[in-house]
Design an enzyme around this catalytic site. Structure first.
Site, PDB file in Angstrom:
ATOM      1  N   ASP A  18     -11.404  69.239  48.254  1.00  0.00           N
ATOM      2  CA  ASP A  18     -11.929  70.599  48.188  1.00  0.00           C
ATOM      3  C   ASP A  18     -11.925  71.249  49.567  1.00  0.00           C
ATOM      4  O   ASP A  18     -12.170  70.582  50.578  1.00  0.00           O
ATOM      5  CB  ASP A  18     -13.364  70.561  47.632  1.00  0.00           C
ATOM      6  CG  ASP A  18     -13.861  71.930  47.227  1.00  0.00           C
ATOM      7  OD1 ASP A  18     -13.033  72.821  46.973  1.00  0.00           O
ATOM      8  OD2 ASP A  18     -15.090  72.112  47.162  1.00  0.00           O
TER       9      ASP A  18
ATOM     10  N   ARG B   7     -10.891  77.810  51.865  1.00  0.00           N
ATOM     11  CA  ARG B   7     -11.790  78.158  52.969  1.00  0.00           C
ATOM     12  C   ARG B   7     -11.167  77.815  54.317  1.00  0.00           C
ATOM     13  O   ARG B   7     -11.338  78.532  55.302  1.00  0.00           O
ATOM     14  CB  ARG B   7     -13.127  77.431  52.795  1.00  0.00           C
ATOM     15  CG  ARG B   7     -14.099  78.145  51.866  1.00  0.00           C
ATOM     16  CD  ARG B   7     -15.234  77.265  51.446  1.00  0.00           C
ATOM     17  NE  ARG B   7     -14.814  76.302  50.420  1.00  0.00           N
ATOM     18  CZ  ARG B   7     -15.566  75.311  49.992  1.00  0.00           C
ATOM     19  NH1 ARG B   7     -16.770  75.131  50.505  1.00  0.00           N
ATOM     20  NH2 ARG B   7     -15.142  74.496  49.044  1.00  0.00           N
ATOM     21  N   TRP B   8     -10.427  76.712  54.348  1.00  0.00           N
ATOM     22  CA  TRP B   8      -9.734  76.329  55.584  1.00  0.00           C
ATOM     23  C   TRP B   8      -8.723  77.407  55.975  1.00  0.00           C
ATOM     24  O   TRP B   8      -8.640  77.811  57.138  1.00  0.00           O
ATOM     25  CB  TRP B   8      -9.036  74.990  55.370  1.00  0.00           C
ATOM     26  CG  TRP B   8      -8.386  74.397  56.578  1.00  0.00           C
ATOM     27  CD1 TRP B   8      -8.952  73.555  57.501  1.00  0.00           C
ATOM     28  CD2 TRP B   8      -7.032  74.591  57.011  1.00  0.00           C
ATOM     29  NE1 TRP B   8      -8.039  73.208  58.479  1.00  0.00           N
ATOM     30  CE2 TRP B   8      -6.846  73.837  58.194  1.00  0.00           C
ATOM     31  CE3 TRP B   8      -5.960  75.319  56.517  1.00  0.00           C
ATOM     32  CZ2 TRP B   8      -5.637  73.789  58.882  1.00  0.00           C
ATOM     33  CZ3 TRP B   8      -4.744  75.292  57.197  1.00  0.00           C
ATOM     34  CH2 TRP B   8      -4.595  74.528  58.368  1.00  0.00           C
TER      35      TRP B   8
ATOM     36  N   HIS C  42      -3.248  74.987  51.108  1.00  0.00           N
ATOM     37  CA  HIS C  42      -2.697  73.974  50.204  1.00  0.00           C
ATOM     38  C   HIS C  42      -1.534  73.228  50.874  1.00  0.00           C
ATOM     39  O   HIS C  42      -1.406  72.006  50.723  1.00  0.00           O
ATOM     40  CB  HIS C  42      -2.219  74.630  48.908  1.00  0.00           C
ATOM     41  CG  HIS C  42      -3.317  75.265  48.105  1.00  0.00           C
ATOM     42  ND1 HIS C  42      -4.509  74.618  47.834  1.00  0.00           N
ATOM     43  CD2 HIS C  42      -3.412  76.493  47.514  1.00  0.00           C
ATOM     44  CE1 HIS C  42      -5.280  75.413  47.109  1.00  0.00           C
ATOM     45  NE2 HIS C  42      -4.642  76.554  46.908  1.00  0.00           N
TER      46      HIS C  42
ATOM     47  N   LEU D 211      -0.905  49.715  45.848  1.00  0.00           N
ATOM     48  CA  LEU D 211      -1.855  50.775  45.529  1.00  0.00           C
ATOM     49  C   LEU D 211      -1.327  51.647  44.395  1.00  0.00           C
ATOM     50  O   LEU D 211      -0.151  52.028  44.385  1.00  0.00           O
ATOM     51  CB  LEU D 211      -2.093  51.640  46.779  1.00  0.00           C
ATOM     52  CG  LEU D 211      -2.869  52.939  46.598  1.00  0.00           C
ATOM     53  CD1 LEU D 211      -4.321  52.648  46.247  1.00  0.00           C
ATOM     54  CD2 LEU D 211      -2.783  53.785  47.876  1.00  0.00           C
TER      55      LEU D 211
ATOM     56  N   GLU E 135     -20.925  55.375  43.472  1.00  0.00           N
ATOM     57  CA  GLU E 135     -21.600  55.864  44.678  1.00  0.00           C
ATOM     58  C   GLU E 135     -20.919  57.156  45.116  1.00  0.00           C
ATOM     59  O   GLU E 135     -19.679  57.223  45.200  1.00  0.00           O
ATOM     60  CB  GLU E 135     -21.513  54.818  45.799  1.00  0.00           C
ATOM     61  CG  GLU E 135     -22.195  53.505  45.479  1.00  0.00           C
ATOM     62  CD  GLU E 135     -23.692  53.645  45.272  1.00  0.00           C
ATOM     63  OE1 GLU E 135     -24.311  54.488  45.951  1.00  0.00           O
ATOM     64  OE2 GLU E 135     -24.245  52.925  44.413  1.00  0.00           O
TER      65      GLU E 135
END
Length: 245
Positions: free
Chosen positions: A19, A23-24, A36, A130, A206
């Site tokens: 997220d 704003r960046w 993006h 991964l 968590e």
């Protein structure tokens, strides 16, 4: 930072809500798509960091069901960026033994994006390192609705009795069937909500929130989140005494 981590307590599955791109970009006086584009390096760093730590599954919330309501120019640019990124990264995924998967209503993606995604998944399906899972055109409520429909269909066909439905039955009909639930979820940009992400799977996950905007996120931030995770006591409803080694 990574030297401080206990290799025996690395989460098997890490999920990230990426997220803060808009704003960046706004801080830079640029269009949202600028954020993006610069977020791609953050994705690469997250994958590299997860791979280095030995994390087995990394789920990235890439495009939500609700994101379709954004301005069409932004959606179009995002889809084009998705296609380009997939094409550019397949060879690297093959080199690093990384498998690509997706969850969500991917058939709703533009034809070019869907086809490139399917091809990348086909090429990497035998990789054993991964697993990177892209949540695309995804929402937790959509996923639970789809799972409910699949279960209801089996009940109507006489393949399943209502009294036989368990929590495992529901889990087995989710997009993530066969994948362990995340032990740790990271959300960037300082927002404190799940935004309809993995609602079933995050029941005992968590949660870690950071003010870092996603384009600025690097492997060091991932390591910091895992370090914080390792300081926590995961009780799953039990007392602290019950879960101590």
């Amino acid at each position: 930072m990574k030297e401080k981590l206990d290799p025996t307590r690395i989460p098997r599955h890490l999920a990230i809500i990426m997220d803060g791109n808009g704003r960046w970009a706004k801080k830079k006086g640029a269009m949202r798509i600028f954020g993006h584009r610069h977020a791609i390096q953050a994705v690469k760093d997250a994958i590299e960091g997860a791979d280095y730590l030995g994390i087995k599954y990394l789920t990235l919330f890439s495009f939500s069901t609700e994101n379709w309501s954004r301005p069409q120019d932004e959606v179009k640019a995002l889809m084009e960026l998705l296609v380009k990124t997939i094409i550019d990264e397949v060879s690297l995924m093959m080199k690093n033994n990384i498998r690509l998967r997706s969850i969500g209503d991917v058939e709703s993606l533009p034809k070019s994006a869907y086809e490139k995604l399917a091809e990348a998944q086909r090429q990497t399906e035998t990789n054993t390192g991964l697993t990177v899972i892209l949540a695309l055109s995804y929402s937790g409520q959509w996923e639970l609705t789809q799972a409910t429909k699949r279960i209801a269909q089996k009940v109507s066909e006489g393949k399943l009795k209502p009294e036989e439905i368990t929590q495992q039955t529901i889990a087995d009909h989710l997009e993530t069937a066969g994948i362990p639930d995340p032990e740790l979820m990271i959300r960037t940009s300082g927002e404190y909500r799940l935004s309809n992400f993995l609602l079933w799977q995050l029941a005992y996950t968590e949660l870690y929130f950071t003010p870092v905007l996603w384009p600025d996120f690097r492997a060091e931030h991932l390591y910091a989140a895992v370090e914080d995770y390792q300081k926590r006591e995961r009780r799953f409803g039990k007392t602290g005494e019950q879960v101590k080694p």
